[in-house]
Design a protein around this motif. Sequence first.
Motif, mmCIF file in Angstrom:
data_model
loop_
_atom_site.group_PDB
_atom_site.id
_atom_site.type_symbol
_atom_site.label_atom_id
_atom_site.label_comp_id
_atom_site.label_asym_id
_atom_site.label_seq_id
_atom_site.Cartn_x
_atom_site.Cartn_y
_atom_site.Cartn_z
ATOM 1 N N ARG A 175 -7.261 -3.508 0.354
ATOM 2 C CA ARG A 175 -7.431 -4.957 0.454
ATOM 3 C C ARG A 175 -6.158 -5.628 0.981
ATOM 4 N NH1 ARG A 175 -10.586 -6.880 -5.067
ATOM 5 N NH2 ARG A 175 -12.634 -7.116 -4.098
ATOM 6 N N ASP A 176 -5.011 -5.197 0.465
ATOM 7 C CA ASP A 176 -3.751 -5.792 0.898
ATOM 8 C C ASP A 176 -3.506 -5.550 2.386
ATOM 9 O OD1 ASP A 176 -3.313 -6.696 -1.663
ATOM 10 O OD2 ASP A 176 -1.857 -5.134 -2.190
ATOM 11 N N THR A 222 -5.743 -4.923 4.670
ATOM 12 C CA THR A 222 -6.736 -5.671 5.447
ATOM 13 C C THR A 222 -6.368 -7.144 5.523
ATOM 14 O OG1 THR A 222 -8.457 -4.092 4.810
ATOM 15 C CG2 THR A 222 -9.194 -6.238 5.614
ATOM 16 N N ALA A 223 -5.931 -7.703 4.400
ATOM 17 C CA ALA A 223 -5.532 -9.114 4.372
ATOM 18 C C ALA A 223 -4.356 -9.368 5.308
ATOM 19 C CB ALA A 223 -5.186 -9.528 2.952
ATOM 20 N N ASP A 281 -9.080 -10.163 2.512
ATOM 21 C CA ASP A 281 -9.123 -8.791 1.991
ATOM 22 C C ASP A 281 -10.549 -8.288 1.832
ATOM 23 O OD1 ASP A 281 -10.083 -10.163 -0.196
ATOM 24 O OD2 ASP A 281 -8.532 -9.497 -1.594
#
Length: 278
Positions: A208-209, A211-212, A218
Amino acid sequence: MSFQPTIPLPGIAGWRFLERTQAAQQAAFDKGAELKRDIAYFEANIGGVTSAAELVGDRRLLKVALGAFGLEGELDKRAFIRKVLEEGTTEPRAFANRLTEPAYAKLSEAFGFGDPGGARTGESGFAARITDAYRTRAFEAAVGETSNDLRLAMNFRREMVEMSRGPDGANWFSVLGSKPLRQVFEKAYGLPAAFAKIDVDRQREVMRDKTAALFGTDKLTAFQDPAAVEKVINRFLARAQIEAGAAAAGPASAALTLLQNASGEASQGLFNLLAARS
């Protein structure tokens, strides 16, 4: 002799060539005698199959069924596949739902043997849906005989369309459970081999990190944008090509490693150049 897809170049250049020629190459591949026989047999016979036992008892039907979901390597695991199919997917503790790889649940849900509605094999359009998926997967497998990296890229492009439409964030566990998707994300995001060994909740947090940082969110909904999918593929192929080049250097690779450890500027510059298209 069946048609073998042509991939004249490695990495991103090969990907660009495949994108330009895929429709024509797929059409030529679809004319293969064995593929046509497999599909004709499935379409002629699947409507009469009403149980998991009947499906796993017919190797030719099972070959197409499994191949449509990227599970062709499980063809000899008939007892295992029968259990996947018979327990369905409606119960949280159903066998398919307890397996890490999401393709098993997709297979079970598609055929419906263990679900309240029963077998879906006789529904209008069922055979065509399965054989269309089988054609696509078979072509990807043929590409993989020349370049597994390009097979992974094709799978990623197709699968992320579906994944991105799921509940926000929930399907990161499905991504982590899919070995092909993991391979692309891990290399594209520059994650070490040891990443797979850490706690799965921490793995999701890292994904998620990363991707964000790249896309401003995220959530998997980021990949509803084809440009985001292409950016991950470009990063994956760029890193894969750099690694392959280093491995091919043989004895010189030790010196290269020392230089990279001292300063990653040169390799990072090459990576940025290769990954610039997104």
